[in-house]
Design an enzyme around this catalytic site. Structure first.
Site, PDB file in Angstrom:
ATOM      1  N   TRP A  30      -6.123   0.384  27.979  1.00 10.83           N
ATOM      2  CA  TRP A  30      -5.246   1.416  28.553  1.00 10.83           C
ATOM      3  C   TRP A  30      -3.787   0.971  28.456  1.00 10.83           C
ATOM      4  O   TRP A  30      -2.896   1.772  28.206  1.00 10.83           O
ATOM      5  CB  TRP A  30      -5.633   1.658  30.017  1.00 10.83           C
ATOM      6  CG  TRP A  30      -4.782   2.682  30.711  1.00 10.83           C
ATOM      7  CD1 TRP A  30      -5.009   4.026  30.768  1.00 10.83           C
ATOM      8  CD2 TRP A  30      -3.565   2.451  31.431  1.00 10.83           C
ATOM      9  NE1 TRP A  30      -4.027   4.650  31.484  1.00 10.83           N
ATOM     10  CE2 TRP A  30      -3.108   3.706  31.899  1.00 10.83           C
ATOM     11  CE3 TRP A  30      -2.812   1.331  31.726  1.00 10.83           C
ATOM     12  CZ2 TRP A  30      -1.949   3.857  32.644  1.00 10.83           C
ATOM     13  CZ3 TRP A  30      -1.650   1.474  32.461  1.00 10.83           C
ATOM     14  CH2 TRP A  30      -1.229   2.727  32.914  1.00 10.83           C
ATOM     15  N   HIS A  31      -3.550  -0.322  28.634  1.00 11.39           N
ATOM     16  CA  HIS A  31      -2.169  -0.809  28.638  1.00 11.39           C
ATOM     17  C   HIS A  31      -1.538  -0.807  27.260  1.00 11.39           C
ATOM     18  O   HIS A  31      -0.307  -0.770  27.144  1.00 11.39           O
ATOM     19  CB  HIS A  31      -2.098  -2.220  29.249  1.00 11.39           C
ATOM     20  CG  HIS A  31      -2.133  -2.218  30.732  1.00 11.39           C
ATOM     21  ND1 HIS A  31      -3.301  -2.210  31.454  1.00 11.39           N
ATOM     22  CD2 HIS A  31      -1.129  -2.191  31.649  1.00 11.39           C
ATOM     23  CE1 HIS A  31      -3.015  -2.182  32.745  1.00 11.39           C
ATOM     24  NE2 HIS A  31      -1.708  -2.163  32.894  1.00 11.39           N
ATOM     25  N   GLY A  32      -2.335  -0.868  26.220  1.00 14.11           N
ATOM     26  CA  GLY A  32      -1.715  -0.838  24.895  1.00 14.11           C
ATOM     27  C   GLY A  32      -2.707  -1.027  23.778  1.00 14.11           C
ATOM     28  O   GLY A  32      -3.788  -1.593  23.967  1.00 14.11           O
TER      29      GLY A  32
END
Lengths: 490, 459
Positions: free
Chosen positions: A322-324
């Site tokens: 989700w963060h990258g």
């Protein structure tokens, strides 16, 4: 439009003034228009993505609410998830998946060249997509009634204070507030502004000052090895906290001025005594979202220890991704998942040691050791979060272990990474203030509430000092590239 | 009055008080962050700090003006009080706004206007940011300043950072507490000697026919006269002595035209270029930077000549040793101390420059750069304070290096102390030329983004 831009300082008072002048019934339309304008300041075209996500989840919500068959409801939910996650996948993960696939196939000796798309990552797409999905799941689980007013629902998805970097709000909390009349209460607005000031303080005075050092060091790891990397890694932990929490405080404060309460997103996370506690205090809105919509549906801890650990790993894998779109984030997520599992395994030992501590001093020392170990572990994982690649992360760890250039203090080479002595003094004092506020917070003392209850002649100097410190010691202005907030990229 | 009304009034007062305090703080911080390197700031801030209505003469002009006329030497010799109200690259259309600013605190008996801006014919469109900032940023926040911004900055340019220059200077500069309250006196009353040597070979006598100013320049000149005529004062237009150079003939032709225009409107005119012999200028030694700027010694000569002319023609009072003007006697004594420092610097800089030409020595590099017209060379000590002023306090390179080591808290990538850094850019276009760190052993060059450029010399 970033919160730390001049545009926002003009935009926000206008939005608030018009909001309270307008009759209550049309206020949400004004907020929706303002939110869309706020988002379009980055890239006007990408408003279509929010609109698509809004229409799909709104329609699915209504349909799920109408149909009686649970099977059809399930298919509607699945369809809604496929469309929303499909958009997210295309803009955020498609090229990353192609690269990874090509790499794996190349290792296996196969040659494959998929078509890649040169697309910009829409700001905040992960935030509003998760928020919209959360609503649909809540409707499916009959925890909320489907919203019938499409404009109100569109505002729920795009409410500007939390649109691009959260908190990821729940429909139960936010949607209901959009239907409640609010008056321009002086005390509440003042309180909101004070919270915004605190957010600006930790963003521009602490985070953006640290960013200079961290960017220089992580950008030149061969030049700034050893102790430079240790300091940069420790400071990065503070930077990302102040950057993200700063955004959240500004968002919460701005919403409060408008009479809307947003959920807390940070609760003194670096004062946690364990990794599990850290994740209850860090990015609370995402952690609880992942818990409610991934970990629990996967079975949580209901299906035995092995399955629980597998669920934790899956949840943290999703969190990392989700963060990258980079394996560094995946490793960061998995590492944090691993901390949770190890923490769970050694929990009985910790409890036993804890029970041996009979007096308050020993208890305090034990707690401090726990906090220090947790910070060290979390900080180690930030190396993967901050590095550009796994190879670079490997080099950073190697340079930290192998190079012992402690003489940088004696030779004063420490000043060569962008921050001067004066900056370190400002940082030390500011971080001390941050620490005190967090200690008070963890002891359930709301410093902002306390300040608000004081007389004008105590409050006013506090406001004044905060504004002055931000103006004088903040990193902003034409010489500073308003680099936005780290979490926008997610 | 009901409790509700009282509550509203109390809140309104609370908010008003906070906003007022915020405005005061914002203004002070703005003044504190402004560019410390521009001579303009010291000149203008010092002008505001002068006692109200204490000046007999105000000299309005540009950099050539403040390098030519030394008010304290004039005071010492003739007894009248004066001030160089000048900025670097004063634009023609800025001048009326400085007249308005001048009359906010002073009511001089004589206003001397150097016509150099009209000879150069510079308008805002000839420059970019740097020159505009010289004209604007030293002025106090006021309606007059906003009017000046509107007059100077071209329509297509964003004016935001001119209206609120804190946006421009913040994070680039350190807060300078001395300037926050706008009461820092200028020790030299606006005078700024350009203490670097440039030799010209000869003084040719030209007596050209008039050359008309452009329509735009004429308009600005008339606006200036109109603004000055609103006040009860005598007006003297002057040109400084012009050395031989490609512009001399044209400048004198324009000066002749200006003379006719201004005298027709009842103003006086003095062209000092036709008084070189009386002034005693030496064309080999007395120009600095270019053919219209001067150093300490040539300023002495010009001041003596112009001061005598003014005091005799306008019968100005002699304030020397008068109780009310004791501050001027003190200021002159302070100036004498500063003068010794400047003289030492000149001797050292001239000698040093010639003895070490074409060596990688750092001062030589700086002097060569400084001598290029229109190059702005901002020098900073490692603690980011402006270095140039510090340099003037040291009479040899050894004592300078010693001092730099004391103040230095930075080191280069090899662990050597960084002596100072220079940023060289085009003062007209603002184009970046070079940024260098000069150390005892090496010179490190950086690109515009601040990244180290590794070249053979550095390796």
């Amino acid at each position: 439009m970033s919160f730390n831009s001049l545009q926002f300082l003009i935009f926000f008072p206008i939005v608030v003034a018009v909001y309270y002048i307008l009759p209550y019934k049309v206020r949400y339309i004004w907020l929706l228009a303002s939110s869309y304008y706020f988002y379009m300041c980055w890239n006007a075209k990408y408003i279509l993505l929010i609109m698509t996500s809004t229409l799909v989840t709104y329609g699915c919500g209504l349909a799920i609410g109408k149909v009686k068959s649970s099977r059809i409801s399930k298919w509607l939910l699945v369809g809604c998830l496929i469309i929303n996650l499909g958009i997210l996948f295309f803009f955020k993960y498609y090229n990353f998946s192609c690269d990874s696939l090509v790499y794996v196939l190349a290792k296996l000796g196969a040659n494959f060249e998929p078509k890649r798309f040169d697309v910009l990552l829409p700001v905040g797409i992960s935030f509003y997509t998760f928020q919209a999905i959360g609503y649909t799941v809540d409707v499916y689980k009959k925890e909320v009634e489907p919203e019938r007013n499409i404009l109100k629902y569109a505002l729920f998805v795009s409410f500007f204070p939390q649109l691009v970097a959260g908190p990821i709000e729940r429909s139960k909390n936010l949607l209901s507030q959009l239907s409640k009349p609010t008056k321009p209460e002086y005390e509440r607005m003042r309180h909101g502004l004070l919270i915004m000031l605190w957010g600006f303080f930790i963003k521009v005075v602490i985070a953006d000052r640290i960013a200079i050092f961290v960017t220089n060091v992580y950008g030149n790891i061969y030049e700034f090895a050893g102790v430079f990397l240790i300091i940069a890694t420790v400071l990065f932990a503070v930077e990302i906290y102040c950057d993200f929490a700063g955004y959240t405080y500004i968002a919460i404060g701005a919403a409060k001025v408008l009479g809307i309460g947003l959920m807390e997103n940070f609760d003194a996370p670096y004062l946690s005594g364990s990794s599990a506690e850290f994740w209850r205090r860090w990015h609370i809105s995402l952690s609880s979202w992942l818990r409610d919509y991934i970990y629990i549906p996967l079975g949580g801890n209901r299906k035995g220890r092995i399955r629980k650990y597998l669920n934790i790993i899956i949840t943290f894998f999703v969190s990392g991704l989700w963060h990258g779109a980079n394996w560094t984030y995946v490793v960061w997520g998995l590492l944090n998942g691993l901390y949770q599992i190890v923490g769970d395994i050694i929990k009985p030992i910790k409890v036993k040691i804890s029970s041996l501590t009979q007096n308050r001093v020993a208890e305090f020392v034990f707690k401090c050791i726990g906090i220090a170990i947790t910070f060290a572990l979390i900080d180690f994982s930030w190396i993967f979060f901050r590095a550009n690649s796994l190879t670079e992360a490997g080099y950073i760890i190697r340079f930290i272990i192998e190079i012992h250039n402690w003489d940088i203090f004696a030779t004063r080479r420490i000043w060569a990474a962008g921050l001067m002595k004066r900056d370190f003094i400002i940082l030390a004092l500011s971080m001390m203030v941050l620490f005190i506020v967090d200690v008070l917070k963890i002891n359930k003392i709301d410093i902002w509430d306390k300040i608000e209850k004081q007389s004008y002649f105590i409050r006013m100097p506090i406001y004044f000092v905060m504004v002055t410190v931000i103006l004088v010691f903040g990193i902003w202005g034409a010489g500073y590239d308003a680099s936005g907030f780290i979490y926008f990229q997610f | 009055m009901t409790d509700k009304v009282k509550k509203y009034i109390r809140r309104a007062l609370e908010i008003t008080l906070f906003i007022l305090l915020f405005c005061v703080m914002f203004i002070c911080i703005t003044y504190g962050f402004r560019d410390p390197l521009a001579n303009s700031r010291d000149n203008i801030v010092g002008f505001y700090a002068e006692d109200k209505n204490s000046l007999d003469v105000v000299v309005l002009g540009t950099s050539s003006t403040f390098s030519a006329y030394n008010p304290l030497e004039a005071y010492n010799q003739y007894g009248y009080t004066s001030y160089d109200l000048c900025t670097n690259i004063m634009l023609q259309n800025s001048m009326p706004y400085y007249v308005r600013e001048m009359y906010k605190t002073q009511n001089p008996k004589l206003v001397v206007v150097d016509v150099a801006p009209f000879l150069y014919g510079h308008t805002a469109n000839d420059f970019r940011g740097g020159a505009w900032r010289y004209n604007i940023d030293a002025m106090k926040l006021s309606k007059n300043r906003f009017d000046l911004i509107n007059a100077v900055i071209p329509k297509e340019e964003s004016k935001l950072t001119y209206y609120f220059d804190l946006l421009y200077y913040h994070t680039n500069r350190k807060l300078d507490y001395e300037y926050m309250f706008w009461n820092k006196r200028d020790i030299s009353k606006g005078y700024n000697g350009l203490n670097l040597d440039v030799a010209y070979d000869s003084f040719e006598d030209y007596y050209p026919a008039e050359e008309a100013l452009s329509e735009e320049s004429l308009l600005y000149l008339n606006q200036l006269i109109e603004e000055l005529k609103k006040h009860d004062c005598k007006i003297l237009f002057i040109t400084d002595p012009i050395g031989d150079g490609f512009q001399k003939y044209g400048f004198l032709a324009k000066a002749a035209y200006i003379e006719r225009i201004v005298t027709a409107q009842g103003c006086d005119f003095l062209n000092m270029s036709y008084h070189n012999d009386e002034i005693g200028l030496d064309p080999h030694m007395d120009f600095s930077l270019d053919e219209m700027h001067y150093h300490l010694y040539s300023a002495d000569k010009i001041t003596a000549f112009l001061g005598k002319y003014i005091s005799e023609k306008y019968e100005l009072p002699d304030h020397r040793n008068q109780g009310d003007y004791a501050g001027w006697d003190t200021a002159y004594n302070e100036w004498l101390e500063e003068r010794v420092v400047q003289e030492n610097f000149m001797k050292w800089a001239f000698g040093y420059c010639f003895s070490s030409k074409n060596t990688p020595d750092f001062m030589n590099q700086i002097l060569i750069r400084m001598k290029s017209a229109y190059l702005k060379c901002a020098m900073y000590a490692p603690d980011d304070s402006p270095y140039y002023e510090t340099a003037m306090n040291y009479d040899s390179d050894e004592s300078l290096l010693l001092r730099l080591k004391e103040v230095g808290n930075d080191i280069d990538t090899d662990g050597n102390p960084i002596i100072l850094k220079t940023i060289v850019c085009d003062a007209v276009t603002g184009d970046f030329y070079d940024c260098a760190l000069f150390t005892e052993k090496n010179i490190y060059h950086f690109n515009e983004e601040g990244a180290l450029i590794v070249d053979d010399d550095n390796e």
